[in-house]
Design a protein around this motif. Structure first.
Motif, PDB file in Angstrom:
ATOM      1  N   SER A 101       0.834  -1.199   0.000  1.00  0.00           N
ATOM      2  CA  SER A 101       0.000   0.000   0.000  1.00  0.00           C
ATOM      3  C   SER A 101       0.868   1.248   0.000  1.00  0.00           C
ATOM      4  N   ALA A 102       0.397   2.284  -0.668  1.00  0.00           N
ATOM      5  CA  ALA A 102       0.989   3.608  -0.471  1.00  0.00           C
ATOM      6  C   ALA A 102       0.630   4.063   0.939  1.00  0.00           C
ATOM      7  N   VAL A 103       1.543   4.761   1.585  1.00  0.00           N
ATOM      8  CA  VAL A 103       1.344   5.156   2.979  1.00  0.00           C
ATOM      9  C   VAL A 103       1.640   6.645   3.142  1.00  0.00           C
ATOM     10  N   ILE A 104       0.705   7.351   3.761  1.00  0.00           N
ATOM     11  CA  ILE A 104       0.913   8.750   4.161  1.00  0.00           C
ATOM     12  C   ILE A 104       0.714   8.819   5.670  1.00  0.00           C
ATOM     13  N   THR A 105       1.702   9.346   6.382  1.00  0.00           N
ATOM     14  CA  THR A 105       1.539   9.552   7.816  1.00  0.00           C
ATOM     15  C   THR A 105       1.480  11.043   8.117  1.00  0.00           C
ATOM     16  N   MET A 106       0.687  11.392   9.111  1.00  0.00           N
ATOM     17  CA  MET A 106       0.640  12.759   9.607  1.00  0.00           C
ATOM     18  C   MET A 106       1.077  12.762  11.063  1.00  0.00           C
ATOM     19  N   THR A 107       1.902  13.736  11.436  1.00  0.00           N
ATOM     20  CA  THR A 107       2.349  13.852  12.819  1.00  0.00           C
ATOM     21  C   THR A 107       2.727  15.290  13.127  1.00  0.00           C
ATOM     22  N   HIS A 108       2.666  15.637  14.393  1.00  0.00           N
ATOM     23  CA  HIS A 108       3.099  16.952  14.858  1.00  0.00           C
ATOM     24  C   HIS A 108       4.585  16.950  15.217  1.00  0.00           C
ATOM     25  N   ALA A 109       5.189  15.757  15.289  1.00  0.00           N
ATOM     26  CA  ALA A 109       6.530  15.631  15.858  1.00  0.00           C
ATOM     27  C   ALA A 109       7.587  15.352  14.789  1.00  0.00           C
ATOM     28  N   PRO A 110       8.325  16.363  14.341  1.00  0.00           N
ATOM     29  CA  PRO A 110       9.397  16.127  13.377  1.00  0.00           C
ATOM     30  C   PRO A 110      10.486  15.254  13.995  1.00  0.00           C
ATOM     31  N   GLY A 111      11.000  14.331  13.197  1.00  0.00           N
ATOM     32  CA  GLY A 111      12.039  13.444  13.697  1.00  0.00           C
ATOM     33  C   GLY A 111      11.529  12.264  14.482  1.00  0.00           C
ATOM     34  N   SER A 160       9.082   9.527   8.796  1.00  0.00           N
ATOM     35  CA  SER A 160      10.082   8.643   8.202  1.00  0.00           C
ATOM     36  C   SER A 160      10.097   8.787   6.687  1.00  0.00           C
ATOM     37  N   ASP A 161      11.284   8.645   6.099  1.00  0.00           N
ATOM     38  CA  ASP A 161      11.365   8.698   4.639  1.00  0.00           C
ATOM     39  C   ASP A 161      10.985   7.374   3.992  1.00  0.00           C
ATOM     40  N   ARG A 162      10.523   6.421   4.800  1.00  0.00           N
ATOM     41  CA  ARG A 162      10.052   5.141   4.266  1.00  0.00           C
ATOM     42  C   ARG A 162       8.671   5.272   3.653  1.00  0.00           C
ATOM     43  N   TRP A 163       7.990   6.329   3.975  1.00  0.00           N
ATOM     44  CA  TRP A 163       6.667   6.619   3.422  1.00  0.00           C
ATOM     45  C   TRP A 163       6.548   8.126   3.244  1.00  0.00           C
ATOM     46  N   ILE A 164       5.397   8.582   2.779  1.00  0.00           N
ATOM     47  CA  ILE A 164       5.161  10.022   2.660  1.00  0.00           C
ATOM     48  C   ILE A 164       4.787  10.547   4.042  1.00  0.00           C
ATOM     49  N   SER A 165       5.610  11.424   4.567  1.00  0.00           N
ATOM     50  CA  SER A 165       5.405  11.934   5.921  1.00  0.00           C
ATOM     51  C   SER A 165       5.033  13.409   5.881  1.00  0.00           C
ATOM     52  N   TRP A 166       3.981  13.745   6.591  1.00  0.00           N
ATOM     53  CA  TRP A 166       3.478  15.125   6.618  1.00  0.00           C
ATOM     54  C   TRP A 166       3.534  15.615   8.064  1.00  0.00           C
ATOM     55  N   VAL A 167       4.429  16.540   8.347  1.00  0.00           N
ATOM     56  CA  VAL A 167       4.562  17.118   9.685  1.00  0.00           C
ATOM     57  C   VAL A 167       3.772  18.427   9.722  1.00  0.00           C
ATOM     58  N   TYR A 168       2.821  18.514  10.629  1.00  0.00           N
ATOM     59  CA  TYR A 168       1.954  19.686  10.698  1.00  0.00           C
ATOM     60  C   TYR A 168       2.228  20.484  11.980  1.00  0.00           C
ATOM     61  N   PRO A 169       1.960  21.783  11.960  1.00  0.00           N
ATOM     62  CA  PRO A 169       2.097  22.604  13.168  1.00  0.00           C
ATOM     63  C   PRO A 169       0.903  22.384  14.098  1.00  0.00           C
ATOM     64  N   TRP A 170       1.062  22.699  15.371  1.00  0.00           N
ATOM     65  CA  TRP A 170      -0.058  22.552  16.292  1.00  0.00           C
ATOM     66  C   TRP A 170       0.016  23.612  17.381  1.00  0.00           C
ATOM     67  N   SER A 171      -0.904  24.526  17.346  1.00  0.00           N
ATOM     68  CA  SER A 171      -1.047  25.549  18.379  1.00  0.00           C
ATOM     69  C   SER A 171      -2.415  26.180  18.177  1.00  0.00           C
ATOM     70  N   GLU A 172      -2.826  26.969  19.118  1.00  0.00           N
ATOM     71  CA  GLU A 172      -4.139  27.608  19.004  1.00  0.00           C
ATOM     72  C   GLU A 172      -4.188  28.516  17.784  1.00  0.00           C
ATOM     73  N   ASP A 173      -5.304  28.469  17.090  1.00  0.00           N
ATOM     74  CA  ASP A 173      -5.568  29.346  15.950  1.00  0.00           C
ATOM     75  C   ASP A 173      -4.732  29.023  14.708  1.00  0.00           C
ATOM     76  N   GLN A 174      -4.251  27.776  14.586  1.00  0.00           N
ATOM     77  CA  GLN A 174      -3.630  27.366  13.326  1.00  0.00           C
ATOM     78  C   GLN A 174      -4.692  27.319  12.230  1.00  0.00           C
ATOM     79  N   LYS A 175      -4.285  27.586  10.994  1.00  0.00           N
ATOM     80  CA  LYS A 175      -5.218  27.531   9.884  1.00  0.00           C
ATOM     81  C   LYS A 175      -5.714  26.109   9.655  1.00  0.00           C
TER      82      LYS A 175
END
Length: 322
Positions: free
Chosen positions: A94-104, A109-124
């Protein structure tokens, strides 16, 4: 990372996608549910399934494979069940996309498509999981089949920031104090909702109130309410209804009509009264949860202040073996 690039990469690696699986735990799973609902409602080609991570491991769909896309979310980046689910999906092709707030973190991981998102009050909205997952679904639809509401959805995501900001002021003025007071008066409450917004009915109960406030409560589907649960309705029982603005609104209205005449303790959070009338009706279903999540945060904070119970305080999670 952006959704268009992510889906382009998936298509280049795997070709046509026929299944999409949304996998996470707790609040992260809640954020994926509206995108799952959108895929089920809008796609003629792709089957969509949503799983809590452990269930995905124990009751793995047989179709999981090279025509699949598995989208996972682990806010901390280290949720073991979710990481194991990502490894399983990868092993099946399967193709894999992960989302996480924690870089590193392990999820990043570069083993799949990794999306690191910001997290704080009033993020878009467009940069947090609720918006990211909808964007991924929209781009997959647009890449393989017609999605006539693509522009309406993207415009709606952009509008949600202003809608939420105004709604926060309104809910603080109209509902927060009453909600906290009713929680003080009632040891238990029922929370009702439907459609994609049912994700926040569920999330408000298990995350905001049970986890963060130790408030006893239960979540009910507005349609299923009339197939058993309405028999316990009576005066003195606290009901909180999340009234959606889209196609499932008639179910919420029916529940509201009954509750108005069968209990003396009802609160209604009506999405149309809190700004969702500014969103195209074709995509309101999928964006109501963004509004409800923000309002739920305001309500739980109001309860926390009255009860002197910090929303970050835990007695079991991360403290004892489980």
């Amino acid at each position: 990372m952006d959704a268009k690039t992510a889906i382009k990469t998936v298509m280049e690696r795997n070709g046509e996608i026929r299944q999409i699986y949304w996998v996470a735990c707790g609040g992260s799973l809640v954020d994926l549910y509206p995108a799952h609902c959108m895929m089920m409602a809008e796609s003629m080609l792709v089957e969509s399934g949503i799983y809590t991570s452990r269930e995905f491991l124990l009751a793995t769909p047989k179709k999981l494979g090279k025509t699949s896309l598995t989208v996972l979310c682990s806010h901390s980046g280290g949720t073991k069940e979710t990481l194991d689910a990502a490894e399983l999906a990868l092993s099946r092709g399967s193709a894999v996309i992960t989302m996480t707030h924690a870089p590193g973190s392990p999820a990043d991981s570069d083993r799949w498509i990794s999306w690191v998102y910001p997290w704080s009050e009033d993020q878009k909205t467009e940069v947090i999981p609720s918006g990211i997952s909808l964007s991924i679904a929209a781009e997959l639809l647009a890449a393989q089949e017609e999605f006539s509401s693509y522009d309406a959805l993207m415009e709606g995501i952009r509008k949600m920031d202003g809608i939420v900001a105004a709604a926060k002021e309104k809910v603080r003025a109209e509902l927060c104090d009453r909600f906290a007071a009713l929680c003080q008066k009632h040891d238990f409450l029922y929370i009702l909702g439907s459609g994609a917004a049912f994700s926040q009915t569920y999330g408000f109960a298990i995350c905001s109130l049970m986890e963060m406030q130790w408030q006893h409560c239960a979540y009910l589907h507005s349609g299923e309410y009339f197939h058993g649960p309405f028999e316990v309705t009576e005066d003195g029982v606290f009901y909180f209804l999340q009234k959606s603005s889209g196609k499932c609104r008639p179910m919420d209205e029916r529940a509201e009509d009954f509750l108005k005449t069968h209990t003396d303790t009802l609160m209604v959070l009506d999405a149309l009264e809190y700004g969702m009338d500014a969103v195209d009706p074709a995509v309101r279903d999928y964006l109501d949860p963004v509004l409800f999540y923000a309002m739920n945060c305001e309500l739980r904070s109001a309860r926390g202040r009255l009860f002197d119970h910090d929303v970050d305080y835990r007695r079991y999670m991360g403290k004892v073996p489980y």
